[in-house]
Design a protein around this motif. Structure first.
Motif, PDB file in Angstrom:
ATOM      1  N   GLU A 174      -4.653  14.100  -1.039  1.00  0.00           N
ATOM      2  CA  GLU A 174      -4.241  12.791  -1.423  1.00  0.00           C
ATOM      3  C   GLU A 174      -4.565  12.650  -3.208  1.00  0.00           C
ATOM      4  O   GLU A 174      -5.751  13.033  -3.501  1.00  0.00           O
ATOM      5  N   ILE A 215       0.158   5.765  -0.551  1.00  0.00           N
ATOM      6  CA  ILE A 215      -0.573   6.831  -1.078  1.00  0.00           C
ATOM      7  C   ILE A 215       0.328   7.823  -1.614  1.00  0.00           C
ATOM      8  O   ILE A 215       1.139   8.295  -0.998  1.00  0.00           O
ATOM      9  N   THR A 216      -0.287   8.397  -2.853  1.00  0.00           N
ATOM     10  CA  THR A 216       0.516   9.146  -3.373  1.00  0.00           C
ATOM     11  C   THR A 216      -0.155  10.496  -3.148  1.00  0.00           C
ATOM     12  O   THR A 216      -1.445  10.753  -3.105  1.00  0.00           O
ATOM     13  N   ARG A 217       0.503  11.828  -2.794  1.00  0.00           N
ATOM     14  CA  ARG A 217       0.177  13.193  -2.422  1.00  0.00           C
ATOM     15  C   ARG A 217       0.608  14.269  -3.600  1.00  0.00           C
ATOM     16  O   ARG A 217       1.729  14.095  -4.030  1.00  0.00           O
ATOM     17  N   HIS A 269      -4.043   9.355  -5.065  1.00  0.00           N
ATOM     18  CA  HIS A 269      -4.497   7.831  -5.216  1.00  0.00           C
ATOM     19  C   HIS A 269      -3.980   6.953  -4.171  1.00  0.00           C
ATOM     20  O   HIS A 269      -3.081   7.315  -3.388  1.00  0.00           O
ATOM     21  N   ARG A 270      -4.653   6.056  -3.667  1.00  0.00           N
ATOM     22  CA  ARG A 270      -4.531   4.824  -2.821  1.00  0.00           C
ATOM     23  C   ARG A 270      -3.995   3.787  -3.791  1.00  0.00           C
ATOM     24  O   ARG A 270      -4.875   3.249  -4.484  1.00  0.00           O
ATOM     25  N   PRO A 328       1.145  -1.156   0.020  1.00  0.00           N
ATOM     26  CA  PRO A 328       0.135   0.019  -0.293  1.00  0.00           C
ATOM     27  C   PRO A 328       0.889   1.283   0.115  1.00  0.00           C
ATOM     28  O   PRO A 328       1.741   1.342   0.798  1.00  0.00           O
TER      29      PRO A 328
END
Length: 54
Positions: free
Chosen positions: A49, A41-43, A51-52, A39
């Protein structure tokens, strides 16, 4: 996941387990590709945020 980036833009990736996670990051002029093994998370530059990724 691949992203097109404007000049001087910034993005971040939160990795769930930094100790054991592997992540492939490929960058080129104007873009970046992220292939996580777990997993992520892109920020964006402001911390919002994008995408996860599983």
């Amino acid at each position: 996941m691949a992203y097109d980036l404007a000049p001087a833009s910034v993005m971040f990736a939160d990795v769930a387990d930094v100790e054991s996670a592997e992540m492939e990051i490929v960058h080129w002029d104007g873009g970046i590709s992220i292939v996580p093994s777990g997993p992520v998370i892109t920020r964006d530059a402001d911390g919002g945020e994008l995408h996860r990724l599983p």
